[in-house]
Design a protein around this motif. Structure first.
Motif, PDB file in Angstrom:
ATOM      1  N   VAL A 146      34.770  39.968  37.386  1.00  0.00           N
ATOM      2  CA  VAL A 146      34.430  41.103  38.252  1.00  0.00           C
ATOM      3  C   VAL A 146      34.401  40.656  39.706  1.00  0.00           C
ATOM      4  O   VAL A 146      34.952  41.317  40.599  1.00  0.00           O
ATOM      5  CB  VAL A 146      33.065  41.695  37.840  1.00  0.00           C
ATOM      6  N   MET A 147      33.783  39.499  39.946  1.00  0.00           N
ATOM      7  CA  MET A 147      33.663  39.034  41.331  1.00  0.00           C
ATOM      8  C   MET A 147      35.036  38.759  41.929  1.00  0.00           C
ATOM      9  O   MET A 147      35.308  39.088  43.080  1.00  0.00           O
ATOM     10  CB  MET A 147      32.775  37.788  41.385  1.00  0.00           C
ATOM     11  N   ARG A 148      35.922  38.141  41.118  1.00  0.00           N
ATOM     12  CA  ARG A 148      37.269  37.873  41.628  1.00  0.00           C
ATOM     13  C   ARG A 148      38.016  39.169  41.896  1.00  0.00           C
ATOM     14  O   ARG A 148      38.756  39.285  42.872  1.00  0.00           O
ATOM     15  CB  ARG A 148      38.050  37.033  40.622  1.00  0.00           C
ATOM     16  N   GLN A 149      37.788  40.147  41.006  1.00  0.00           N
ATOM     17  CA  GLN A 149      38.487  41.425  41.145  1.00  0.00           C
ATOM     18  C   GLN A 149      38.018  42.159  42.405  1.00  0.00           C
ATOM     19  O   GLN A 149      38.839  42.678  43.163  1.00  0.00           O
ATOM     20  CB  GLN A 149      38.220  42.285  39.891  1.00  0.00           C
ATOM     21  N   VAL A 150      36.707  42.146  42.641  1.00  0.00           N
ATOM     22  CA  VAL A 150      36.167  42.785  43.843  1.00  0.00           C
ATOM     23  C   VAL A 150      36.799  42.154  45.079  1.00  0.00           C
ATOM     24  O   VAL A 150      37.261  42.835  46.000  1.00  0.00           O
ATOM     25  CB  VAL A 150      34.634  42.634  43.886  1.00  0.00           C
ATOM     26  N   ARG A 151      36.851  40.830  45.065  1.00  0.00           N
ATOM     27  CA  ARG A 151      37.404  40.104  46.210  1.00  0.00           C
ATOM     28  C   ARG A 151      38.872  40.453  46.408  1.00  0.00           C
ATOM     29  O   ARG A 151      39.308  40.688  47.534  1.00  0.00           O
ATOM     30  CB  ARG A 151      37.258  38.610  45.967  1.00  0.00           C
ATOM     31  N   ALA A 152      39.610  40.468  45.280  1.00  0.00           N
ATOM     32  CA  ALA A 152      41.045  40.744  45.371  1.00  0.00           C
ATOM     33  C   ALA A 152      41.283  42.131  45.954  1.00  0.00           C
ATOM     34  O   ALA A 152      42.101  42.300  46.863  1.00  0.00           O
ATOM     35  CB  ALA A 152      41.675  40.634  43.987  1.00  0.00           C
ATOM     36  N   ARG A 153      40.562  43.131  45.455  1.00  0.00           N
ATOM     37  CA  ARG A 153      40.749  44.505  45.937  1.00  0.00           C
ATOM     38  C   ARG A 153      40.431  44.608  47.424  1.00  0.00           C
ATOM     39  O   ARG A 153      41.152  45.237  48.182  1.00  0.00           O
ATOM     40  CB  ARG A 153      39.864  45.462  45.137  1.00  0.00           C
ATOM     41  N   LEU A 154      39.326  43.955  47.836  1.00  0.00           N
ATOM     42  CA  LEU A 154      38.938  44.035  49.246  1.00  0.00           C
ATOM     43  C   LEU A 154      39.952  43.324  50.141  1.00  0.00           C
ATOM     44  O   LEU A 154      40.088  43.639  51.311  1.00  0.00           O
ATOM     45  CB  LEU A 154      37.551  43.432  49.454  1.00  0.00           C
ATOM     46  N   GLU A 155      40.648  42.336  49.570  1.00  0.00           N
ATOM     47  CA  GLU A 155      41.652  41.615  50.355  1.00  0.00           C
ATOM     48  C   GLU A 155      43.029  42.243  50.231  1.00  0.00           C
ATOM     49  O   GLU A 155      44.008  41.690  50.727  1.00  0.00           O
ATOM     50  CB  GLU A 155      41.704  40.143  49.915  1.00  0.00           C
ATOM     51  N   GLY A 156      43.105  43.394  49.531  1.00  0.00           N
ATOM     52  CA  GLY A 156      44.376  44.113  49.434  1.00  0.00           C
ATOM     53  C   GLY A 156      45.295  43.589  48.352  1.00  0.00           C
ATOM     54  O   GLY A 156      46.494  43.836  48.372  1.00  0.00           O
ATOM     55  N   ARG A 157      44.728  42.810  47.387  1.00  0.00           N
ATOM     56  CA  ARG A 157      45.550  42.332  46.274  1.00  0.00           C
ATOM     57  C   ARG A 157      45.230  43.160  45.036  1.00  0.00           C
ATOM     58  O   ARG A 157      44.182  43.818  44.976  1.00  0.00           O
ATOM     59  CB  ARG A 157      45.268  40.858  45.993  1.00  0.00           C
ATOM     60  N   ALA A 158      46.093  43.078  44.022  1.00  0.00           N
ATOM     61  CA  ALA A 158      45.859  43.837  42.801  1.00  0.00           C
ATOM     62  C   ALA A 158      44.795  43.161  41.946  1.00  0.00           C
ATOM     63  O   ALA A 158      43.970  43.815  41.323  1.00  0.00           O
ATOM     64  CB  ALA A 158      47.156  43.984  42.016  1.00  0.00           C
ATOM     65  N   GLY A 159      44.784  41.841  41.926  1.00  0.00           N
ATOM     66  CA  GLY A 159      43.830  41.113  41.096  1.00  0.00           C
ATOM     67  C   GLY A 159      44.329  40.959  39.684  1.00  0.00           C
ATOM     68  O   GLY A 159      45.230  41.683  39.240  1.00  0.00           O
ATOM     69  N   ALA A 160      43.757  39.995  38.955  1.00  0.00           N
ATOM     70  CA  ALA A 160      44.251  39.683  37.625  1.00  0.00           C
ATOM     71  C   ALA A 160      43.487  40.409  36.530  1.00  0.00           C
ATOM     72  O   ALA A 160      43.771  40.235  35.353  1.00  0.00           O
ATOM     73  CB  ALA A 160      44.180  38.174  37.395  1.00  0.00           C
ATOM     74  N   GLY A 161      42.487  41.195  36.898  1.00  0.00           N
ATOM     75  CA  GLY A 161      41.698  41.878  35.882  1.00  0.00           C
ATOM     76  C   GLY A 161      40.445  41.099  35.540  1.00  0.00           C
ATOM     77  O   GLY A 161      40.401  39.880  35.706  1.00  0.00           O
ATOM     78  N   VAL A 162      39.425  41.814  35.046  1.00  0.00           N
ATOM     79  CA  VAL A 162      38.153  41.143  34.796  1.00  0.00           C
ATOM     80  C   VAL A 162      38.209  40.218  33.585  1.00  0.00           C
ATOM     81  O   VAL A 162      37.356  39.356  33.420  1.00  0.00           O
ATOM     82  CB  VAL A 162      37.014  42.164  34.606  1.00  0.00           C
ATOM     83  N   LEU A 163      39.199  40.379  32.737  1.00  0.00           N
ATOM     84  CA  LEU A 163      39.261  39.543  31.526  1.00  0.00           C
ATOM     85  C   LEU A 163      39.942  38.195  31.770  1.00  0.00           C
ATOM     86  O   LEU A 163      39.968  37.342  30.881  1.00  0.00           O
ATOM     87  CB  LEU A 163      40.010  40.290  30.417  1.00  0.00           C
ATOM     88  N   GLN A 164      40.494  38.029  32.984  1.00  0.00           N
ATOM     89  CA  GLN A 164      41.278  36.822  33.237  1.00  0.00           C
ATOM     90  C   GLN A 164      40.510  35.513  32.965  1.00  0.00           C
ATOM     91  O   GLN A 164      41.071  34.609  32.356  1.00  0.00           O
ATOM     92  CB  GLN A 164      41.826  36.836  34.666  1.00  0.00           C
ATOM     93  N   PRO A 165      39.229  35.372  33.404  1.00  0.00           N
ATOM     94  CA  PRO A 165      38.525  34.123  33.099  1.00  0.00           C
ATOM     95  C   PRO A 165      38.482  33.815  31.605  1.00  0.00           C
ATOM     96  O   PRO A 165      38.638  32.654  31.208  1.00  0.00           O
ATOM     97  CB  PRO A 165      37.126  34.363  33.667  1.00  0.00           C
ATOM     98  N   TRP A 166      38.284  34.826  30.766  1.00  0.00           N
ATOM     99  CA  TRP A 166      38.283  34.577  29.318  1.00  0.00           C
ATOM    100  C   TRP A 166      39.666  34.115  28.851  1.00  0.00           C
ATOM    101  O   TRP A 166      39.788  33.209  28.024  1.00  0.00           O
ATOM    102  CB  TRP A 166      37.879  35.837  28.544  1.00  0.00           C
TER     103      TRP A 166
END
Lengths: 679, 323
Positions: free
Chosen positions: B30-50
């Motif tokens: 979730v934290m990575r996703q929040v960061r990605a969205r705020l930085e204008g990236r799509a992000g890898a999804g909240v399940l990526q760490p798992w």
């Protein structure tokens, strides 16, 4: 003389004397074994005597014909018993270890430690340390105290033929210990004069009615003398010099048993003989303790000499003990007795814990020294494959010394913290201001202790050897392993089931502070003064269960069963050498930079340019040294002043007999005039 | 304590360990996703760490040359201490049977033990990066310690105990205490501690790829495969436990308290959901804050920590003088 305590103490002293004579007369081949067994027996008997005293079997004796004029007066109460038991336990470990340590290793070690002097003096040193807490009159106490100082001085200088620095260390120690003796002598003599008697019973009874000025002067002088023995800043300067230069089993005895007697003296005089005092006494003790804890651990954090690091850690731990004593005294004046009992219990438990892990650490450091000839952490490394037993032992000691859970240091620091934070509301503004500061000092010293011991263990024992000497290290003889193992077993027992010490500690505290027990509980420690609880055993079991569950989970979740060996990440530059490793100096560099203003490190960069051009560098030499700032700022000027006065005084004695006669005449006339005026 | 309360406590403790173990990688996601969205990236999804953990677990275990048992055992110690802390800290219930075994001091010291194990492992590799990371991590740890103990001090004064369950219960009974100066100052101080302990910006950058600026990442540089999975997972659990600790010390609502009987057991699912919501909110806020901040220079970190120490000291002073 029929009690267990008395019989065991007599047996212990007898065994010491036998061991000393064995050390003096037996041939070199069997001398270390005989003296070692004798000293270990003396230590074991002392443990029995101390434990018996702590279970309530007090004992006293008066031997009027042993010492002219005063006689010898002995009494062992639970408080003295605690220190006797600790000293005895340290002596057992050190004596067994010493049997192996005195045997010369290939190339280094030995250093004539199987000589007559060392072998005969060591048991006497132990005996003197056992007599100090058993003494019950001023003369007996001072004789034992001075015997202890002289015996330890002889042992400190045992290796003076092998290293230049030993002589210097011995000189510092001799001067400081005798200045301390002067202070203690003045304090106790003053107290005895005011009480019209020199037995402790007499003084205890008379102390109540003395004037506050006399009591204050006695306390300050006694505190100065005992604090210098305990290595409290700024009277600590002898300690980081003498403890590293002594043979390692002697270092262990000094750092784990002798310094405790400074604490014993403060408790005995301050709490017992004087029966407590006003607030400023205890604020003084608390402040000295807090400064000592911080300064000691800061110096340890940047030290690269392993034994010097351990010596400074002793300053730190004695400082923590004094914080406990100071808080205890302060709380007594605020009439918060349950909390005061908790603070004193914490302080005494920390004495016990510190003795256990410092014995272990000094013995392990000695094992390294014997195997490599090195004390410099920057030159060590990679000992874990070469000396696995020593490495494991040092790891146990380092865990305890860094006051983390699963180590015994954590338990006493936890109790100490509980007593400090519980006392915020007691005793008004003074405690409300001092206690947070004390907690801050305690916390910073605990944090720095973690960094210090990670450095000591990580750079000294793990990683790769940095020098050929470290590479060629081999494990020490079995006797040394047994000595270290006994100390490690004490550490583990104290870490997992500290409750077994609680009844004895409670009796020792009740000698000076009658009242209820401060700590209760077998597995989980419960406090009488606060509702906090903690269980070292359950934490250990929890971590073990969690680790086992994780191992099982990993086995289930992973498919590969064999671990592949691979190269380290070297940025693609080719194999890494030991010179690329972080050293102890580089490890401590960030801390040294953060505490730059306190430590004032001296760095010296020397750039030699080529002859052809000033811009082309031929070689760069870099030298960094962190000295003891208190020594250079406080003691050097004092020594310089004393030297100057001495030089000036030489002019008074120019060899002329007339002049000397004139001195005599004028002094005599002066005295007569003074008498005539005053009478 | 009645039998059913003990039962509820035990079930609650087990549930919170499971929640932390399973949910912490999601929090990191979730934290990575929040960061990605705020930085204008799509992000890898909240399940990526798992997914990353699953991938790492299937890889071969590696023993780098010259490393020994300390290197092998450190991830295990790190994860084990995090698990024990997850069982003790009041996440879903204040009645954990382990509550009496470890108070707040012991919990923070236990987490420090995990850090120490990792620092020793880093030194054991005998590489410059490992030593660098260990040295920096220990410096930060040493300087964080005073703030931790001082905040604990401030929080324990009104309660008279450092046991976590007692502190949380007392806040539940006197909710107005949350807005007292003591509590607010201690909360800010503890927040700085959590950032430093978990290696987030501005103390450390968890996403850095430059070895020279690393703290935590430099220490774990030599780990690969299942060992790395364990380290990553344990780091996520530590983050969750520490964020959860802050959340429940200062906003304990929703937690299952000392209710009697089956009420406590029934309150558990709600407590777990409340905890997940609180931690997600805090983690999201932390990640959002990181977008607007740069990492501090290593030697500016002590100033930050000294500042937090002063706040904690003020909290203690306030607890005495304003009480």
């Amino acid at each position: 003389m029929t009690s267990v305590t008395g019989a065991a103490l007599s047996a212990s002293l007898g065994a010491s004397v036998l061991a000393a004579s064995a050390g003096a007369v037996l041939p070199r081949r069997i001398r270390p074994v005989a003296a070692g067994i004798g000293t270990a027996a003396a230590g074991a008997a002392a443990v029995v005597a101390g434990v018996a005293a702590m279970t309530g079997r007090s004992w006293s004796a008066w031997l009027p014909e042993l010492l002219p004029l005063a006689g010898v007066r002995l009494a062992v109460d639970p408080l003295g018993g605690l220190f006797i038991a600790v000293t005895g336990a340290v002596a057992v470990c050190a004596a067994v270890y010493g049997v192996g340590y005195a045997r010369p290793a290939d190339g280094h070690g030995g250093h004539g430690l199987d000589g007559r002097t060392v072998q005969a003096v060591l048991p006497l040193f132990v005996a003197a340390m056992l007599l100090v807490p058993a003494a019950a009159s001023v003369s007996t106490f001072l004789v034992a105290w001075e015997l202890m100082a002289l015996a330890s001085l002889l042992l400190v200088v045992a290796e003076h033929r092998h290293r230049e620095s030993v002589g210097q260390a011995g000189l510092w120690y001799a001067v400081m210990t005798h200045l301390g003796l002067v202070a203690i002598l003045a304090a106790l003599a003053g107290l005895a004069a005011a009480a019209h008697g020199e037995s402790f019973d007499r003084m205890r009874a008379a102390a109540e009615g003395m004037s506050p000025a006399v009591r204050g002067a006695v306390f300050v002088a006694a505190f100065a003398g005992f604090a210098s023995k305990a290595g409290i800043v700024p009277l600590h300067v002898w300690l980081p010099r003498a403890h590293p230069e002594a043979p390692s089993h002697v270092s262990a005895l000094m750092s784990a048993a002798m310094v405790n007697l400074g604490v014993y003296g403060i408790v005995r005089v301050g709490f017992d003989l004087l029966g407590g005092g006003p607030r400023w006494w205890w604020l003084l003790v608390l402040a000295a303790g807090a400064v000592s804890a911080l300064y000691g651990i800061l110096q340890a954090a940047v030290a690269t000499d392993l034994k010097r690091l351990l010596a400074y850690s002793t300053c730190e731990n004695m400082g923590l003990v004094l914080v406990g004593l100071g808080a205890g005294g302060l709380l007594v004046t605020a009439d918060a007795r349950p909390l005061a009992a908790l603070a004193l219990t914490a302080a005494l438990l920390h004495v016990v814990n510190h003795s256990a892990f410092k014995t272990l650490l000094f013995l392990a450091a000695g094992s390294v020294l014997r195997a490599t000839g090195l004390r410099d952490l920057d030159a060590l490394g990679g000992l874990r494959t070469r000396m696995p037993v020593t490495t494991a032992m040092f790891a146990v000691g380092a865990l305890a010394a860094s006051a983390l859970p699963l180590g015994n240091g954590f338990v006493s620091e936890w109790l100490l913290l509980q007593s400090l934070i519980g006392s915020l509301g007691e005793g008004g503004t003074i405690t409300a201001v001092t206690m947070p500061v004390a907690v801050g000092a305690l916390a910073l010293s605990a944090g720095l202790a973690v960094a210090t011991f990670v450095k000591a263990f990580g750079t000294g024992f793990l990683a790769r050897p940095r020098t050929p000497q470290a590479e060629a290290a081999a494990e020490s003889p079995a006797a040394m392993g047994v000595g270290m193992g006994a100390a490690a077993a004490c550490c583990v027992a104290l870490a997992l089931v500290p409750a077994f010490t609680v009844p004895g500690l409670a009796r020792a505290v009740q000698v000076v502070l009658p009242g209820q027990d401060a700590v209760a509980g077998q597995v989980t420690l419960r406090l009488a003064a606060a509702s906090s609880t903690m269980s070292p055993l359950l934490i250990a079991v929890g971590v073990a269960v969690a680790a086992a569950a994780l191992l099982a989970l990993l086995r289930f979740a992973t498919t590969w069963r064999v671990r592949r060996r691979a190269r380290l990440w070297d940025c693609g530059m080719g194999p890494m050498t030991a010179r690329m490793e972080y050293t102890a100096t580089s490890f401590a560099e960030p801390l040294q930079r953060v505490f730059d203003d306190v430590l004032a490190p001296e760095t010296d960069v020397n750039v030699t340019p080529l002859a052809e051009s000033a811009y082309l560098v031929d070689s760069v030499s870099y030298r960094a040294r962190v000295g003891d700032r208190i020594e250079s700022r406080l003691y050097r000027p004092l020594i310089a002043a004393a030297t100057a006065v001495g030089e000036a005084a030489r002019r008074l004695a120019d060899g002329s007999v007339h002049r000397y006669l004139a001195y005599g005449f004028f002094t005599f006339t002066g005295v007569l005039i003074v008498l005539a005026v005053t009478r | 304590m009645s039998g059913s309360t003990t039962l509820a406590g035990t079930v609650g403790a087990a549930a919170q360990v499971v929640l932390v173990a399973a949910g912490s990688p999601l929090l990191v996601g979730v934290m990575r996703q929040v960061r990605a969205r705020l930085e204008g990236r799509a992000g890898a999804g909240v399940l990526q760490p798992w997914r990353d953990l699953r991938k790492l677990l299937r890889k071969e275990a590696i023993t780098p040359h010259g490393t020994g048992p300390v290197f092998r055992a450190a991830p295990l110690v790190l994860a084990a201490t995090a698990l024990v802390a997850a069982g003790v800290v009041p996440i879903a219930t204040t009645e954990s049977p382990l509550d009496g075994a470890a108070d707040l001091f012991a919990v923070t010291a236990l987490l420090a033990l995990g850090t120490v194990a990792l620092a020793l492992a880093a030194l054991d590799t005998a590489t410059a990066f490992g030593g660098m990371g260990a040295s920096r991590e220990m410096t930060v740890l040493a300087l964080v310690e005073p703030t931790i103990l001082m905040s604990v001090f401030a929080l324990s004064v009104p309660v008279g105990s450092t046991n976590l369950g007692a502190i949380v219960n007392s806040t539940l009974h006197e909710p107005q205490r949350v807005v007292s100066p003591v509590s607010l100052l201690a909360a800010v101080a503890l927040a700085v501690v959590v950032i430093a302990e978990t290696g987030r910006i501005p103390v450390d950058n968890p996403a850095t790829h430059l070895e020279l600026t690393m703290i935590h990442e430099a220490m774990v540089l030599e780990y690969a495969g299942p060992d790395l999975a364990l380290v990553e997972w344990a780091s996520a659990m530590r983050l969750t436990v520490l964020l959860g600790l802050v959340a429940n010390l200062f906003a304990p609502w929703g937690i299952a308290g000392a209710d009697s009987g089956w009420v406590a057991l029934a309150a558990l699912p709600l407590a777990l959901a409340a905890f997940a919501a609180k931690v997600t909110l805090l983690g999201g806020a932390l990640a959002a804050g990181e977008v607007f901040m740069a990492k501090l220079r290593m030697f500016r970190v002590p100033e930050l920590l000294a500042g937090s120490f002063v706040l904690a000291l003020l909290a203690v002073a306030a607890s005495f003088f304003l009480a």
